[in-house]
Motif scaffolding. Structure first.
Motif, PDB file in Angstrom:
ATOM      1  N   GLN B 154     -46.013   7.229  19.861  1.00  0.00           N
ATOM      2  CA  GLN B 154     -45.552   7.471  18.489  1.00  0.00           C
ATOM      3  C   GLN B 154     -44.182   8.136  18.609  1.00  0.00           C
ATOM      4  N   ARG B 155     -43.173   7.551  18.013  1.00  0.00           N
ATOM      5  CA  ARG B 155     -41.807   8.036  18.235  1.00  0.00           C
ATOM      6  C   ARG B 155     -41.038   8.256  16.924  1.00  0.00           C
ATOM      7  N   HIS B 156     -39.980   9.060  17.021  1.00  0.00           N
ATOM      8  CA  HIS B 156     -39.037   9.179  15.901  1.00  0.00           C
ATOM      9  C   HIS B 156     -38.465   7.787  15.622  1.00  0.00           C
ATOM     10  N   PRO B 157     -38.463   7.337  14.374  1.00  0.00           N
ATOM     11  CA  PRO B 157     -37.870   6.018  14.080  1.00  0.00           C
ATOM     12  C   PRO B 157     -36.342   6.121  14.014  1.00  0.00           C
ATOM     13  N   THR B 158     -35.718   6.376  15.156  1.00  0.00           N
ATOM     14  CA  THR B 158     -34.267   6.626  15.176  1.00  0.00           C
ATOM     15  C   THR B 158     -33.469   5.430  14.656  1.00  0.00           C
ATOM     16  N   GLN B 159     -34.037   4.227  14.855  1.00  0.00           N
ATOM     17  CA  GLN B 159     -33.340   3.029  14.357  1.00  0.00           C
ATOM     18  C   GLN B 159     -33.337   3.015  12.827  1.00  0.00           C
ATOM     19  N   ILE B 160     -34.441   3.531  12.240  1.00  0.00           N
ATOM     20  CA  ILE B 160     -34.510   3.589  10.764  1.00  0.00           C
ATOM     21  C   ILE B 160     -33.602   4.713  10.264  1.00  0.00           C
ATOM     22  N   TYR B 161     -33.575   5.840  10.977  1.00  0.00           N
ATOM     23  CA  TYR B 161     -32.638   6.921  10.605  1.00  0.00           C
ATOM     24  C   TYR B 161     -31.201   6.359  10.594  1.00  0.00           C
ATOM     25  N   GLU B 162     -30.912   5.587  11.661  1.00  0.00           N
ATOM     26  CA  GLU B 162     -29.560   5.024  11.821  1.00  0.00           C
ATOM     27  C   GLU B 162     -29.234   4.072  10.667  1.00  0.00           C
ATOM     28  N   THR B 163     -30.203   3.242  10.292  1.00  0.00           N
ATOM     29  CA  THR B 163     -29.975   2.268   9.214  1.00  0.00           C
ATOM     30  C   THR B 163     -29.786   2.992   7.872  1.00  0.00           C
ATOM     31  N   ILE B 164     -30.639   3.990   7.618  1.00  0.00           N
ATOM     32  CA  ILE B 164     -30.540   4.732   6.347  1.00  0.00           C
ATOM     33  C   ILE B 164     -29.196   5.475   6.276  1.00  0.00           C
ATOM     34  N   ALA B 165     -28.815   6.114   7.390  1.00  0.00           N
ATOM     35  CA  ALA B 165     -27.536   6.843   7.412  1.00  0.00           C
ATOM     36  C   ALA B 165     -26.372   5.890   7.166  1.00  0.00           C
ATOM     37  N   SER B 166     -26.442   4.692   7.746  1.00  0.00           N
ATOM     38  CA  SER B 166     -25.364   3.710   7.558  1.00  0.00           C
ATOM     39  C   SER B 166     -25.334   3.205   6.117  1.00  0.00           C
ATOM     40  N   ALA B 193     -19.734   8.536   9.622  1.00  0.00           N
ATOM     41  CA  ALA B 193     -20.466   7.819  10.686  1.00  0.00           C
ATOM     42  C   ALA B 193     -20.671   8.732  11.894  1.00  0.00           C
ATOM     43  N   SER B 194     -19.635   9.466  12.289  1.00  0.00           N
ATOM     44  CA  SER B 194     -19.780  10.319  13.487  1.00  0.00           C
ATOM     45  C   SER B 194     -20.713  11.499  13.194  1.00  0.00           C
ATOM     46  N   PHE B 195     -20.672  12.014  11.954  1.00  0.00           N
ATOM     47  CA  PHE B 195     -21.576  13.122  11.606  1.00  0.00           C
ATOM     48  C   PHE B 195     -23.034  12.646  11.673  1.00  0.00           C
ATOM     49  N   SER B 196     -23.318  11.457  11.132  1.00  0.00           N
ATOM     50  CA  SER B 196     -24.706  10.973  11.158  1.00  0.00           C
ATOM     51  C   SER B 196     -25.156  10.712  12.598  1.00  0.00           C
ATOM     52  N   HIS B 197     -24.264  10.192  13.436  1.00  0.00           N
ATOM     53  CA  HIS B 197     -24.636   9.978  14.844  1.00  0.00           C
ATOM     54  C   HIS B 197     -24.872  11.297  15.567  1.00  0.00           C
ATOM     55  N   LEU B 198     -24.073  12.308  15.221  1.00  0.00           N
ATOM     56  CA  LEU B 198     -24.244  13.646  15.819  1.00  0.00           C
ATOM     57  C   LEU B 198     -25.664  14.164  15.546  1.00  0.00           C
ATOM     58  N   ILE B 199     -26.150  13.925  14.345  1.00  0.00           N
ATOM     59  CA  ILE B 199     -27.500  14.381  13.985  1.00  0.00           C
ATOM     60  C   ILE B 199     -28.561  13.494  14.659  1.00  0.00           C
ATOM     61  N   ILE B 200     -28.419  12.178  14.519  1.00  0.00           N
ATOM     62  CA  ILE B 200     -29.483  11.246  14.943  1.00  0.00           C
ATOM     63  C   ILE B 200     -29.649  11.193  16.462  1.00  0.00           C
ATOM     64  N   HIS B 201     -28.541  11.284  17.191  1.00  0.00           N
ATOM     65  CA  HIS B 201     -28.634  11.188  18.665  1.00  0.00           C
ATOM     66  C   HIS B 201     -29.552  12.259  19.260  1.00  0.00           C
ATOM     67  N   ALA B 202     -29.747  13.351  18.539  1.00  0.00           N
ATOM     68  CA  ALA B 202     -30.628  14.412  19.042  1.00  0.00           C
ATOM     69  C   ALA B 202     -32.063  13.923  19.182  1.00  0.00           C
ATOM     70  N   PHE B 203     -32.429  12.919  18.399  1.00  0.00           N
ATOM     71  CA  PHE B 203     -33.812  12.423  18.416  1.00  0.00           C
ATOM     72  C   PHE B 203     -33.997  11.219  19.335  1.00  0.00           C
TER      73      PHE B 203
END
Lengths: 178, 246
Positions: B154-166, B193-203
């Motif tokens: 069971q994982r963080h849906p980082t791809q969905i975070y990425e899509t929502i942020a975009s 874009a860089s701010f959202s990646h800064l947050i999401i990459h942590a997961f």
């Protein structure tokens, strides 16, 4: 916002961002040790028989680079890449490459397998996935699917679809053999 | 639903999402390009040459890095395998082609970037969806209720975070009033874009990790964010630009 307010805003965001980088650093340091059919994970273990009854277990091949190629006789790209796989097997087997060619028998006609092996003069072991266990463990959604596994049993590359060219096989095999 | 999506766009079909995003992005960018001082033809040609150089450059860079393999199997040079590709090399080739075309056609640098910002924003959505379809860019294991099952955990849906942020980035850009100062529109996009990646990459669980557990993606995102802010401020406070606007 005037200039001073903007600069204050930028600095606050950058400080908060740097703090976030530091806070999340320790939690990102963990490594994946589970088995999964994805680059960086330990390759899911399996044990399958060939048509002649010999058994091959992936876990017994640690120390060697392994190419697991999942295919079916009805799949044109699977057919197209077989000569290249055979050629690379002949070229690299002395360096420690093992090819485990897994026929997804659960979705193939078993009577077609022997003529297929003869047609392409394949010398590496052809394993029969009659129950579909390997097809499920490797979450196969497209054929062919190829998994390059390094000497530690970790998947170094996954190639979904095909046909793989000799150059592609060569670069990925050499990476797995390192 | 996610499983059905992943089956439908299982690799190599996930590339369709990127192609569709590029087409949609260019269509949207065309609608506003003239507000940024770039004609539709120039935008289309600039994108065409940059994408062409991206594709050819990615293959050439890969060949150069694996020359012995291609010397033994020269037909591999024209192979249709998309895996014989070096993304950083492709990016450099695409940027160089865009700069050369822009210089020849006298398209102003910042105006071109403003014009392309919408294209990049839609492409980022396509990239998030293609990551979800391929199962790449996957998250760390978690027991949060919105976790998704991927790679036997069971994982963080980082791809969905990425899509929502975009999607949010695109909505903010599309809803914002065009800024007459060239470069500001693109730098808003780059900052978001860089701010959202800064947050999401942590997961993320699959990104390169540096010393002490620092995530390379986060470091790059932080540097990009800082650079965007510096450039943004220089554009906003440039007296010459202010007088042009006035």
């Amino acid at each position: 916002m005037d200039r001073i307010q903007r600069i204050t805003f930028y600095i606050l965001i950058l400080i908060a961002g740097a703090a976030w980088v530091f806070l999340s650093a320790s939690s990102t340091a963990q490594t994946e040790t589970a088995q999964a059919p994805q680059t960086g994970f330990t390759a899911p273990d399996f044990s399958l028989k060939t048509a002649t009854g010999e058994t091959y277990a992936l876990s017994e091949l640690k120390g060697q680079a392994v190419l697991v190629n999942v295919w079916a006789t009805w799949c044109p790209p699977c057919r197209a890449e077989m000569p290249a796989i055979e050629k690379m097997y002949q070229e690299y087997k002395s360096q420690g490459l093992v090819v485990l060619s897994v026929n997804s028998t659960v979705q193939d006609n078993p009577l077609e397998i022997a003529p297929f092996i003869k047609e392409y003069n394949l010398t590496f072991p052809i394993l029969l996935d009659e129950t579909g266990d390997v097809t499920r463990a490797y979450q196969i959604r497209s054929l062919p699917s190829s998994y390059f596994i390094d000497r530690h049993g970790v998947i170094s590359e996954v190639i979904i679809g095909g046909p793989m060219s000799e150059a592609l096989l060569r670069t990925r095999i050499e990476e797995a053999l390192k | 639903m996610i499983a059905a999506f992943q089956n439908l766009f299982a690799p190599p079909r996930h590339m369709i999402l990127l192609v569709a995003a590029a087409w949609l992005g260019l269509t949207l960018a065309e609608k506003r390009t003239e507000q940024h001082g770039v004609s539709k033809d120039d935008l289309n040609n600039l994108t065409f040459f940059a994408l062409l150089a991206f594709i050819i450059g990615g293959r050439i860079a890969y060949i150069l890095q694996n020359l012995p393999a291609f010397t033994k199997s020269p037909l591999g040079i024209i192979s249709i395998n998309p895996d014989l590709f070096d993304p950083p090399g492709a990016l450099v080739a695409g940027i160089i082609a865009a700069l050369i075309y822009g210089q020849q056609k006298k398209i102003l640098f910042w105006n071109a970037l403003d014009s392309l910002a919408t294209f990049f924003a839609v492409l980022a959505i396509g990239l998030g969806l293609s990551h979800l379809a391929a199962g790449t860019f996957f998250g760390q294991p978690t027991d949060l209720p919105w976790a998704i099952k991927l790679w036997n955990a069971q994982r963080h849906p980082t791809q969905i975070y990425e899509t929502i942020a975009s999607l949010l980035t695109l909505s903010l850009l599309w809803g914002s009033k065009p800024n007459p100062r060239p470069g500001v529109f693109f730098l808003y996009f780059a900052s978001l874009a860089s701010f959202s990646h800064l947050i999401i990459h942590a997961f993320r669980a699959d990104g390169p990790i540096l010393f002490n557990g620092f995530h390379l993606g986060q470091i790059i995102a932080w540097i990009t964010l800082a650079t965007s802010f510096v450039l943004l401020e220089s554009r906003l406070s440039d007296q010459r630009l202010t007088s042009i606007v006035e």
